[in-house]
Design an enzyme around this catalytic site. Structure first.
Site, mmCIF file in Angstrom:
data_model
loop_
_atom_site.group_PDB
_atom_site.id
_atom_site.type_symbol
_atom_site.label_atom_id
_atom_site.label_comp_id
_atom_site.label_asym_id
_atom_site.label_seq_id
_atom_site.Cartn_x
_atom_site.Cartn_y
_atom_site.Cartn_z
ATOM 1 N N HIS A 150 56.807 54.597 36.540
ATOM 2 C CA HIS A 150 58.245 54.860 36.493
ATOM 3 C C HIS A 150 58.485 56.361 36.654
ATOM 4 O O HIS A 150 57.906 57.172 35.939
ATOM 5 C CB HIS A 150 58.848 54.377 35.166
ATOM 6 C CG HIS A 150 59.110 52.910 35.145
ATOM 7 N ND1 HIS A 150 59.991 52.313 34.272
ATOM 8 C CD2 HIS A 150 58.621 51.905 35.903
ATOM 9 C CE1 HIS A 150 60.029 51.014 34.481
ATOM 10 N NE2 HIS A 150 59.195 50.739 35.469
ATOM 11 N N TYR A 163 68.615 53.240 28.810
ATOM 12 C CA TYR A 163 68.977 53.571 27.438
ATOM 13 C C TYR A 163 70.501 53.630 27.360
ATOM 14 O O TYR A 163 71.116 54.472 28.020
ATOM 15 C CB TYR A 163 68.386 54.925 27.041
ATOM 16 C CG TYR A 163 66.888 54.918 26.832
ATOM 17 C CD1 TYR A 163 66.347 54.911 25.547
ATOM 18 C CD2 TYR A 163 66.004 54.925 27.915
ATOM 19 C CE1 TYR A 163 64.979 54.921 25.347
ATOM 20 C CE2 TYR A 163 64.632 54.932 27.725
ATOM 21 C CZ TYR A 163 64.129 54.920 26.435
ATOM 22 O OH TYR A 163 62.768 54.921 26.240
ATOM 23 N N PRO A 191 60.923 54.289 17.661
ATOM 24 C CA PRO A 191 60.460 53.970 19.015
ATOM 25 C C PRO A 191 61.343 54.492 20.138
ATOM 26 O O PRO A 191 60.976 54.363 21.306
ATOM 27 C CB PRO A 191 60.431 52.435 19.020
ATOM 28 C CG PRO A 191 61.431 52.032 17.986
ATOM 29 C CD PRO A 191 61.366 53.083 16.922
ATOM 30 N N LYS A 211 56.895 57.422 21.718
ATOM 31 C CA LYS A 211 55.867 58.404 21.411
ATOM 32 C C LYS A 211 54.704 57.889 20.566
ATOM 33 O O LYS A 211 53.656 58.533 20.505
ATOM 34 C CB LYS A 211 56.496 59.600 20.679
ATOM 35 C CG LYS A 211 57.378 60.449 21.555
ATOM 36 C CD LYS A 211 56.558 61.227 22.547
ATOM 37 C CE LYS A 211 57.415 61.896 23.587
ATOM 38 N NZ LYS A 211 57.141 61.459 24.946
ATOM 39 N N TYR A 250 59.843 63.482 27.393
ATOM 40 C CA TYR A 250 59.609 62.041 27.602
ATOM 41 C C TYR A 250 58.287 61.798 28.313
ATOM 42 O O TYR A 250 57.539 60.881 27.961
ATOM 43 C CB TYR A 250 60.759 61.436 28.403
ATOM 44 C CG TYR A 250 60.826 59.923 28.307
ATOM 45 C CD1 TYR A 250 61.713 59.298 27.426
ATOM 46 C CD2 TYR A 250 60.003 59.103 29.096
ATOM 47 C CE1 TYR A 250 61.770 57.918 27.335
ATOM 48 C CE2 TYR A 250 60.068 57.736 29.002
ATOM 49 C CZ TYR A 250 60.950 57.140 28.118
ATOM 50 O OH TYR A 250 60.997 55.763 28.038
#
Length: 408
Positions: A72, A201, A310, A314, A402
Site C-alpha cells: 500500500h 480512516y 491500534p 504500530k 505511519y
C-alpha cells in the site's frame, strides 16, 4: 535444558528473534504456552512498516509475504464527507507499507524454525524467570505433563502483557506509564471484496471507522465441474468505534453495515460493499509502557513492555524493532566482547517506542469522538485533519510516522 537465549513466547516477536539469532549462529529455545494451531490462526495486526518488511526479507522470511501481501502506497482520510489521500512514497522518499496478517508471519517463521532452526516447544508454559540478576537465568516451565528448567545466558520475554517475564522485574525498579480509553473497536471480518484499494480512516460525529482488508485467500471452487480451478476469496476487515465494554454479539450484521455506511459516507458516488460477516470481536484501547525493558539478563520485547492503541498500526512493528535491537546487540557482544549495545537496549528501544506512542495517541485523539466531547473538541479534530489535507509538512509527518521510525 541449556541454551544461549531462552525466548518466552512464539508470537511474531519471539519467532523472528529466534530466526535472527539462528542466522547469526546463536542458539535459542522458544517456549510457547499455546498450541501451534492457536498461534497460526489468532487474528491480530496486519500492517507492516517498511522497516519490518525489510527485516523479514533480510531474514529469509519474506518470500510468501512478497508473493501474497498487498503493498500500500497510501491511506485515505475521510472527514466531513470529504476524502484526502496521503501518498506515502511521494512524502517519504519511496517508503510504503505492506498488508500481511500476523498469522501469516507466524506460519512462515514457524515453518522456517522447524525446518532450519532449533527447538520450538508448543504447549510449554513458562512458570517464572529466576536469577535474572546473575549470569545464568533460569526459566522453569511445564511441558508434556512434567516440569523442567531452561537454563540460559539471556532470557527474552516476548510473552505479551499477561506473561511471566515482566513480573520478574522488581516492583521497586519498575515504572509504568499508561492510559485507558473510554471506547473500543468492534472489528469484523467479511467475505466481500474491499470497498477501496487502500485503508480508509474515517472521522465522524458518531465515531471512528476503519476500512481495511486481508490479502485474498486461494480456495478450491465449490462446484465439482470446476473443482480443479482455484478461486480468490477476498476478505474485508472493518472496525467501528464503540463504547468500552461493548459485547460484539449485541450488534447485528445489518446494524453493523448500516453504521459503517454512515461513518464512511462521502459527497461523491462511493458506496460500501456488503457481504457475509464471518467474525466479530471487540478490541479494548489502551496505551502502556513499562520502564526499564531490561533487568539483568532479562529483556522485555513487544506487548510484554508496551501497548499502543491500534489506530497507528504500530504494535507488531514495535515488537519487531525490539527483537532486531536485541539481536544486533547480542551479535555485537559476541563479535567484539563489548556489552555496550546490550546495556543500551532499554534506552534504545524506548526512544522509538515513545515516538510510536505519541503518533498512536495523536491519531486516536484526532479520529475518535470521546463520550464527553464538546463542539470545541469537534472543531479541533476537523482543524487537525484539514491541516494534514492542506499542509505538506503536517502530511509528511503523518506519512513518515505511519511508514515507520528507523530501526537504526
Amino acid at each position: 535444558m541449556r541454551t544461549t537465549v531462552g525466548i518466552i513466547g512464539a508470537g511474531p516477536a519471539g519467532l523472528l528473534l529466534a530466526r535472527l539469532l539462528h542466522n547469526a549462529g546463536i542458539d535459542s529455545v522458544v517456549l510457547e504456552s499455546r498450541d501451534r494451531a492457536y498461534v497460526e490462526h489468532r487474528q491480530r495486526a496486519g500492517i507492516l512498516e517498511q522497516g519490518t518488511v525489510d527485516v523479514l526479507r533480510a531474514a529469509g522470511a519474506g518470500e510468501r509475504m512478497d508473493r501474497e501481501g498487498l503493498r500500500h502506497d497510501g491511506i485515505e482520510l475521510r472527514f466531513a464527507r470529504t476524502r484526502h489521500r496521503v501518498d506515502f512514497p511521494a512524502l517519504t522518499g519511496g517508503r510504503s507499507v505492506m498488508v500481511y496478517a500476523q498469522t501469516e508471519i507466524c506460519k512462515d517463521l514457524i515453518a522456517l524454525r522447524l525446518e532450519e532452526g532449533g527447538p520450538l516447544l508448543f504447549g510449554a508454559e513458562a512458570l517464572a524467570v529466576e536469577g535474572a540478576e546473575g549470569d545464568r537465568p533460569r526459566v522453569p516451565f511445564r511441558y508434556g505433563g512434567r516440569e523442567d528448567v531452561l537454563e540460559c545466558d539471556y532470557v527474552v520475554g516476548c510473552d505479551g502483557f499477561w506473561g511471566v517475564a515482566r513480573k520478574a522485574v522488581p516492583a521497586a525498579l519498575s515504572r509504568v506509564f499508561e492510559r485507558t480509553y473510554p471506547f473500543a473497536w468492534l472489528g469484523v471480518l467479511a467475505d466481500v471484496p474491499p470497498s477501496h484499494d487502500e485503508l480508509v480512516y474515517a472521522r465522524h460525529d458518531r465515531g471512528f471507522a476503519l476500512l481495511s482488508m486481508r490479502p485474498p485467500v486461494t480456495r478450491r471452487h465449490p462446484s465439482e465441474e470446476v473443482a480443479a480451478l482455484p478461486i480468490k476469496s477476498f476478505v474485508s476487515r472493518l472496525y467501528l468505534q464503540v463504547p468500552a465494554g461493548t459485547d460484539a454479539q449485541e450488534w447485528g450484521d445489518a446494524e453493523i453495515w448500516d453504521e459503517l455506511a454512515r461513518r464512511f459516507e462521502t459527497a461523491d458516488d462511493w458506496t460500501l460493499s456488503r457481504g457475509p460477516i464471518t467474525q466479530k470481536s471487540v478490541t479494548p484501547m489502551r496505551s502502556f509502557v513499562h520502564e526499564p525493558m531490561r533487568h539483568g539478563r532479562l529483556f522485555l520485547a513487544g506487548d510484554a513492555a508496551h501497548i499502543v492503541p491500534p489506530t497507528g498500526a504500530k504494535g507488531l512493528n514495535l515488537a519487531v524493532g525490539d527483537v532486531v535491537t536485541f539481536a544486533r546487540a547480542l551479535t555485537h557482544e559476541r563479535r567484539t566482547g563489548s556489552a555496550e549495545l546490550l546495556d543500551a537496549y532499554s534506552a534504545t528501544c524506548l526512544r522509538r517506542i515513545w515516538q510510536a506512542e505519541r503518533f498512536s495517541y495523536d491519531m486516536t485523539a484526532m479520529l475518535h469522538r470521546a463520550p464527553d466531547a464538546t463542539g470545541f473538541d469537534d472543531r479541533l479534530q476537523l482543524a487537525r485533519l484539514r491541516r494534514i489535507a492542506s499542509g505538506r509538512a503536517a502530511e509528511t509527518d503523518l506519512a513518515e510516522a505511519y511508514t515507520g521510525f528507523s530501526l537504526d
